[in-house]
Design a protein around this motif. Structure first.
Motif, short mmCIF file in Angstrom:
data_model
loop_
_atom_site.label_atom_id
_atom_site.label_comp_id
_atom_site.label_asym_id
_atom_site.label_seq_id
_atom_site.Cartn_x
_atom_site.Cartn_y
_atom_site.Cartn_z
N HIS A 123 2.95 5.98 -17.20
CA HIS A 123 1.22 5.61 -15.60
C HIS A 123 0.82 6.71 -15.52
N TRP A 124 1.10 7.45 -14.98
CA TRP A 124 1.12 9.18 -13.93
C TRP A 124 0.64 9.85 -15.00
N LEU A 125 0.67 9.95 -16.54
CA LEU A 125 0.65 10.64 -17.52
C LEU A 125 -0.96 10.05 -17.75
N GLU A 126 -1.27 9.15 -17.54
CA GLU A 126 -2.79 8.20 -17.55
C GLU A 126 -3.86 8.77 -16.76
N ALA A 127 -2.69 8.57 -15.31
CA ALA A 127 -3.33 8.82 -13.85
C ALA A 127 -3.95 9.16 -13.08
N GLY A 128 -2.63 11.14 -13.43
CA GLY A 128 -2.05 11.95 -12.62
C GLY A 128 -2.38 13.53 -13.34
N ASN A 129 -1.98 14.35 -12.41
CA ASN A 129 -1.99 15.51 -13.44
C ASN A 129 -0.89 16.05 -13.27
N GLU A 130 -0.48 17.78 -14.13
CA GLU A 130 0.84 17.92 -14.38
C GLU A 130 1.72 18.34 -13.07
N ALA A 131 1.36 17.59 -11.96
CA ALA A 131 2.18 17.72 -10.61
C ALA A 131 2.84 16.15 -11.36
N ASN A 132 2.02 15.29 -11.21
CA ASN A 132 2.91 13.92 -11.56
C ASN A 132 3.42 13.83 -12.34
N HIS A 133 3.52 14.46 -13.47
CA HIS A 133 4.21 14.94 -14.64
C HIS A 133 5.30 15.18 -14.64
N VAL A 134 5.67 16.53 -13.59
CA VAL A 134 6.41 17.27 -12.81
C VAL A 134 7.29 16.13 -12.69
N ARG A 135 7.15 15.38 -11.51
CA ARG A 135 7.65 14.20 -10.61
C ARG A 135 8.51 13.66 -11.84
N GLY A 136 7.27 12.96 -12.30
CA GLY A 136 8.04 12.12 -13.30
C GLY A 136 8.81 12.59 -14.10
N GLU A 137 8.96 13.50 -14.48
CA GLU A 137 10.51 14.18 -14.90
C GLU A 137 11.55 14.66 -14.35
N HIS A 138 11.03 14.62 -13.34
CA HIS A 138 12.19 15.24 -12.62
C HIS A 138 13.27 13.50 -12.23
N LEU A 139 12.14 13.01 -11.69
CA LEU A 139 13.08 10.85 -12.04
C LEU A 139 14.05 10.84 -12.68
N ILE A 140 13.28 11.06 -14.27
CA ILE A 140 14.05 11.50 -15.22
C ILE A 140 15.10 11.70 -15.00
N ALA A 141 15.67 12.99 -14.66
CA ALA A 141 16.59 13.39 -15.33
C ALA A 141 17.54 13.07 -13.98
N ARG A 142 17.14 12.74 -12.85
CA ARG A 142 17.90 12.24 -11.63
C ARG A 142 18.26 11.00 -11.50
N VAL A 143 18.00 9.94 -12.31
CA VAL A 143 18.05 8.48 -12.75
C VAL A 143 19.09 8.70 -14.27
N ALA A 144 18.67 10.05 -15.44
CA ALA A 144 19.77 9.79 -16.51
C ALA A 144 21.11 10.02 -15.97
N LEU A 145 20.98 11.41 -15.54
CA LEU A 145 22.48 11.55 -14.52
C LEU A 145 23.46 10.56 -13.51
N ARG A 146 22.32 9.88 -13.56
CA ARG A 146 23.22 8.44 -12.42
C ARG A 146 23.53 7.85 -13.36
N ILE A 147 23.01 7.50 -14.43
CA ILE A 147 23.70 6.62 -14.91
C ILE A 147 24.62 7.17 -16.28
N GLY A 148 25.11 8.62 -15.69
CA GLY A 148 26.25 8.94 -16.99
C GLY A 148 25.42 9.16 -17.69
N ARG A 149 24.22 9.94 -18.27
CA ARG A 149 23.37 10.31 -19.89
C ARG A 149 23.10 11.73 -19.32
#
Length: 233
Positions: A123-149
Motif C-alpha cells: 500500500h505504501w508503494l502506491e501512496a508513499g515515497n521511498e522513505a515509506n518503502h524503507v520502513r515497509g522493508e524494515h517491518l518485513i525483515a523484523r517479522v520474518a526474523l521473528r517467525i524464524g525465516r
C-alpha cells in the motif's frame, strides 16, 4: 451494535487493546463481552489481541477484524488515500502483534503477521515515497526474523539499507539506524556475527546522532529488544 459516527480504525484498535487488558485482568464485564461475541472464547489467560479484535468486530456485526477495517476504510477514503489509510493501519497492526507472535505460534498466525507486513509495504508503494518503502522493508525483515525465516529477513534487511543509501534525500535521520538494526539482527540470525556486530555498532553510533530525543528513545527501545540471535545487544 452500530459503528460510531466518524469511526476510525485507530479508535477501534484502542477499543480492542482495552478489551484485551480488561479480560486479562479478569473484569467480569469484559469477560462477558468476550463470551458473548467471540465464537471460541476459552479463558482470560489465552485471550490475545487478535481475539479481542475479533470480539470487537463481532460486536459491530461483522465476521472478522479485516472486514471491519474494510468497512470503516471505505466509508472514510478513496483511491490514493485508501492506500495510505491501509498502509498506516496495517503497519500499526503488525507492530502491535509483533511481540505476541513468534516461530512457536500457530502457522496461520505467523503467515498473517508476515502477509500484514507485505500488505502494508504494498500500500505504501502506491501512496508513499521511498522513505515509506524503507520502513515497509524494515517491518518485513523484523517479522520474518521473528517467525524464524532468517534468510527472508536478511534479504529484506539488505533491501532496506540499499534504499536508504540510494535515496538519502528522502530519509529521516532515524531511517539508517533502523535499517542497520534490522540488518544486524538478520546477519546474526544467518550466522555472520562479525558483520552483525559491525552493523549493530554503526546503528548505535547513528542513533546518538538522531536530533529528536523522542526518536532516539524509540530507537534505543528497539535496540534493547530481542531476539539478537546470540549477538550481544
Amino acid at each position: 451494535m452500530p459503528l460510531p459516527a466518524k469511526a476510525s480504525l485507530s479508535q477501534l484498535r484502542t477499543r480492542a487493546k482495552d478489551l484485551r487488558k480488561a479480560v486479562s485482568k479478569g473484569r467480569p464485564d469484559a469477560i462477558e463481552r468476550a463470551r458473548a461475541h467471540h465464537p471460541a472464547y476459552v479463558d482470560a489467560e489465552s485471550f490475545t489481541l487478535r481475539d479481542a479484535q475479533l470480539t470487537v468486530a463481532r460486536e459491530y456485526g461483522v465476521v472478522s477484524w479485516g472486514e471491519l477495517m474494510g468497512k470503516v476504510a471505505t466509508e472514510l477514503v478513496e483511491g490514493r488515500e485508501l492506500h495510505r489509510y491501509f498502509g498506516v493501519e496495517l503497519n500499526n497492526e503488525t507492530w502491535d502483534l509483533l511481540d505476541q507472535i513468534d516461530e512457536t505460534s500457530p502457522v496461520l498466525d505467523q503467515e498473517r503477521l508476515l502477509y500484514g507486513a507485505y500488505a502494508a509495504c504494498l500500500h505504501w508503494l502506491e501512496a508513499g515515497n521511498e522513505a515509506n518503502h524503507v520502513r515497509g522493508e524494515h517491518l518485513i525483515a523484523r517479522v520474518a526474523l521473528r517467525i524464524g525465516r532468517a534468510e527472508l529477513g536478511l534479504s529484506h534487511a539488505r533491501r532496506c539499507l540499499q534504499l536508504v543509501e540510494t535515496h538519502r534525500d528522502q530519509m529521516a535521520d532515524w531511517d539508517e539506524p533502523f535499517a542497520r538494526e534490522a540488518l544486524a539482527r538478520a546477519l546474526a540470525a544467518t550466522g555472520a556475527p562479525a558483520e552483525a556486530g559491525a552493523e549493530l555498532r554503526r546503528a548505535r553510533q547513528l542513533t546518538e546522532l538522531v536530533a529528536d530525543p523522542g526518536d532516539r528513545e524509540v530507537l534505543n527501545t528497539e535496540l534493547a529488544k530481542g531476539p539478537w540471535f546470540g549477538l550481544t545487544a
